[in-house]
Design a protein around this motif. Structure first.
Motif, short mmCIF file in Angstrom:
data_model
loop_
_atom_site.label_atom_id
_atom_site.label_comp_id
_atom_site.label_asym_id
_atom_site.label_seq_id
_atom_site.Cartn_x
_atom_site.Cartn_y
_atom_site.Cartn_z
N GLY A 12 0.82 -1.20 0.00
CA GLY A 12 0.00 0.00 0.00
C GLY A 12 0.86 1.25 0.00
O GLY A 12 2.09 1.17 0.15
N LYS A 18 0.49 0.48 7.15
CA LYS A 18 1.02 -0.87 6.91
C LYS A 18 1.77 -1.41 8.13
O LYS A 18 1.65 -2.58 8.48
CB LYS A 18 1.95 -0.88 5.69
CG LYS A 18 1.27 -0.49 4.39
CD LYS A 18 2.21 -0.63 3.20
CE LYS A 18 3.42 0.26 3.27
NZ LYS A 18 3.07 1.71 3.17
N GLY A 196 -3.74 -5.51 0.35
CA GLY A 196 -3.46 -4.12 0.01
C GLY A 196 -4.29 -3.19 0.87
O GLY A 196 -5.46 -3.48 1.17
N LEU A 197 -3.70 -2.09 1.31
CA LEU A 197 -4.42 -1.08 2.08
C LEU A 197 -4.64 0.17 1.24
O LEU A 197 -3.71 0.64 0.56
CB LEU A 197 -3.64 -0.71 3.35
CG LEU A 197 -3.49 -1.80 4.43
CD1 LEU A 197 -2.74 -1.24 5.62
CD2 LEU A 197 -4.83 -2.36 4.85
N ASN A 198 -5.84 0.71 1.31
CA ASN A 198 -6.14 1.95 0.59
C ASN A 198 -7.27 2.68 1.30
O ASN A 198 -7.97 2.11 2.15
CB ASN A 198 -6.52 1.65 -0.86
CG ASN A 198 -6.39 2.89 -1.74
OD1 ASN A 198 -5.91 3.93 -1.31
ND2 ASN A 198 -6.83 2.77 -2.98
N LEU A 273 0.26 3.40 -5.63
CA LEU A 273 -1.06 2.82 -5.87
C LEU A 273 -1.21 2.37 -7.32
O LEU A 273 -1.80 1.32 -7.60
CB LEU A 273 -2.15 3.84 -5.51
CG LEU A 273 -2.41 3.99 -4.01
CD1 LEU A 273 -3.23 5.23 -3.72
CD2 LEU A 273 -3.09 2.74 -3.46
N ARG A 277 -2.11 -1.50 -8.09
CA ARG A 277 -3.39 -1.80 -8.73
C ARG A 277 -3.23 -2.74 -9.92
O ARG A 277 -4.19 -3.37 -10.36
CB ARG A 277 -4.08 -0.50 -9.16
CG ARG A 277 -4.71 0.25 -8.00
CD ARG A 277 -5.82 1.17 -8.50
NE ARG A 277 -6.30 2.03 -7.42
CZ ARG A 277 -5.91 3.28 -7.22
NH1 ARG A 277 -5.02 3.82 -8.04
NH2 ARG A 277 -6.39 3.99 -6.23
N ILE A 282 -3.79 -8.93 -5.33
CA ILE A 282 -3.94 -8.17 -4.08
C ILE A 282 -5.42 -8.07 -3.69
O ILE A 282 -6.27 -7.75 -4.51
CB ILE A 282 -3.33 -6.75 -4.23
CG1 ILE A 282 -1.81 -6.85 -4.37
CG2 ILE A 282 -3.69 -5.88 -3.03
CD1 ILE A 282 -1.11 -5.51 -4.52
N HIS A 283 -5.69 -8.36 -2.43
CA HIS A 283 -7.03 -8.22 -1.85
C HIS A 283 -7.05 -6.93 -1.03
O HIS A 283 -6.26 -6.77 -0.09
CB HIS A 283 -7.35 -9.43 -0.96
CG HIS A 283 -7.21 -10.74 -1.67
ND1 HIS A 283 -8.22 -11.32 -2.40
CD2 HIS A 283 -6.14 -11.57 -1.78
CE1 HIS A 283 -7.80 -12.46 -2.92
NE2 HIS A 283 -6.54 -12.64 -2.56
N TRP A 284 -7.96 -6.01 -1.38
CA TRP A 284 -7.92 -4.66 -0.83
C TRP A 284 -8.81 -4.49 0.40
O TRP A 284 -9.93 -4.99 0.44
CB TRP A 284 -8.31 -3.65 -1.90
CG TRP A 284 -7.29 -3.55 -2.99
CD1 TRP A 284 -7.29 -4.19 -4.20
CD2 TRP A 284 -6.09 -2.78 -2.96
NE1 TRP A 284 -6.17 -3.87 -4.91
CE2 TRP A 284 -5.41 -3.00 -4.18
CE3 TRP A 284 -5.52 -1.91 -2.01
CZ2 TRP A 284 -4.20 -2.39 -4.48
CZ3 TRP A 284 -4.31 -1.31 -2.31
CH2 TRP A 284 -3.66 -1.54 -3.53
N SER A 286 -9.47 -1.39 3.84
CA SER A 286 -9.12 -0.08 4.40
C SER A 286 -8.37 -0.32 5.71
O SER A 286 -8.48 -1.39 6.32
CB SER A 286 -10.37 0.77 4.65
OG SER A 286 -11.19 0.17 5.63
#
Length: 305
Positions: A12, A18, A196-198, A273, A277, A282-284, A286
């Protein structure tokens, strides 16, 4: 190494959280963390690289934090080799390992592998670094675009080291880097699950601006001053350091330097990002979905084991 070993990757943009998630997962699964941040390796750079604090390092065992000096050449290939060795050690004691980082190339090096490239001429690297210092990035970009347009089209246009590396490779070998980039994935003796963090862009940018303010409160300027004699090293041509070197050299005001750090960090996060992407594995989530991440991982590990 048994095939049922699993590497959990947390990717991320910068300032997304993270480190906190990595520590939570390392404690939950009773394992260790590999840092895949291309700047946190260097022991001389702490505040500007947002290294985990002492209490965070004590909460879970970390590898590749303060592991190298800025005076040591440490390539992505070196990281691939050494990280795989550390993973083998971790997997000898645990079924799971955590790898945390925002440097996509370093994460890919461990999970997918790098293409083997021939050695290059260090004298040419020095000449190109000198060219960059005197004339900036544009002449290097122009030469690389002419010599290897395929690589030029792929490479991050803001990554000085990658641009210089591409031209250095061509001038040293007469061959294009692009001709060696097969993108063939190497087999690894472990499974990989990628998280993944977003978050919403305005919130992320708010966090980035706040983090820069905290770094300055913690003494970033003094850290940069202590590194002034080494400012020509590649490791220090990076966001948070380059801008303050410019201020210390009298080229810009302090306020301008601070605003540039924030702006360049936001741009860096955007590029991170864009890189992540492209990875469909990747599994996203928050940053506030820690429980969801743990549930997802436990279910996924049960499926792959």
């Amino acid at each position: 190494m048994a095939k049922n070993k699993t590497l959990i990757v947390i990717a991320g943009p910068t300032a997304i959280g993270k480190t906190a998630l990595g520590i939570t997962l390392a404690q939950h699964f009773s394992t260790e963390i590999i840092s895949a941040d291309s700047r946190q390796f260097f022991k001389e750079m702490s505040i500007g690289t947002a290294k985990p604090h002492i209490d965070e390092l004590a909460a879970a065992r970390h590898h590749f934090i303060d592991s190298h000096s800025i005076n040591t050449f440490f390539s992505t290939g070196d990281f691939e080799k050494q990280a795989l060795e550390v993973l083998e050690e971790i997997f000898s004691k645990h079924d799971l390992a955590i790898m945390v980082g925002g440097s996509g190339l370093y994460l890919d090096a461990v999970t997918k592998g790098l293409d083997e490239l021939p050695d290059t001429d260090m004298q040419i690297r020095s000449q190109l670094n000198a060219l960059f210092e005197t004339e900036g990035l544009e002449p290097i970009k122009a030469q690389l675009a002419a010599a290897d347009p395929e690589y030029y089209a792929k490479v991050d246009q803001a990554n000085t080291q990658r641009l210089i590396r591409g031209l250095e490779f061509f001038l040293s070998t007469g061959k294009k880097v692009s001709s060696f980039l097969t993108n063939s994935k190497k087999q690894r003796p472990f499974d990989t699950i990628k998280i993944g963090l977003n978050m919403e862009r305005p919130l992320l940018y708010q966090r980035i601006n706040h983090r820069v303010d905290l770094m300055l409160q913690e003494g970033l300027l003094d850290e940069v001053k202590s590194l002034q004699p080494h400012k020509d090293l590649n490791a220090l041509k990076t966001v948070g350091y380059a801008e303050l070197f410019d201020y210390l050299d009298g080229n810009i005001t302090y306020d301008t330097a601070v605003e540039k750090i924030k702006q360049n960090t936001r741009r860096f996060a955007k590029r991170q990002l864009t890189w992540f992407r492209r990875d469909e594995q990747i599994h996203w989530f928050s940053p506030d979905q820690t429980d969801d991440v743990i549930n997802f991982l436990e279910n996924s590990i049960n499926r792959v084991s």
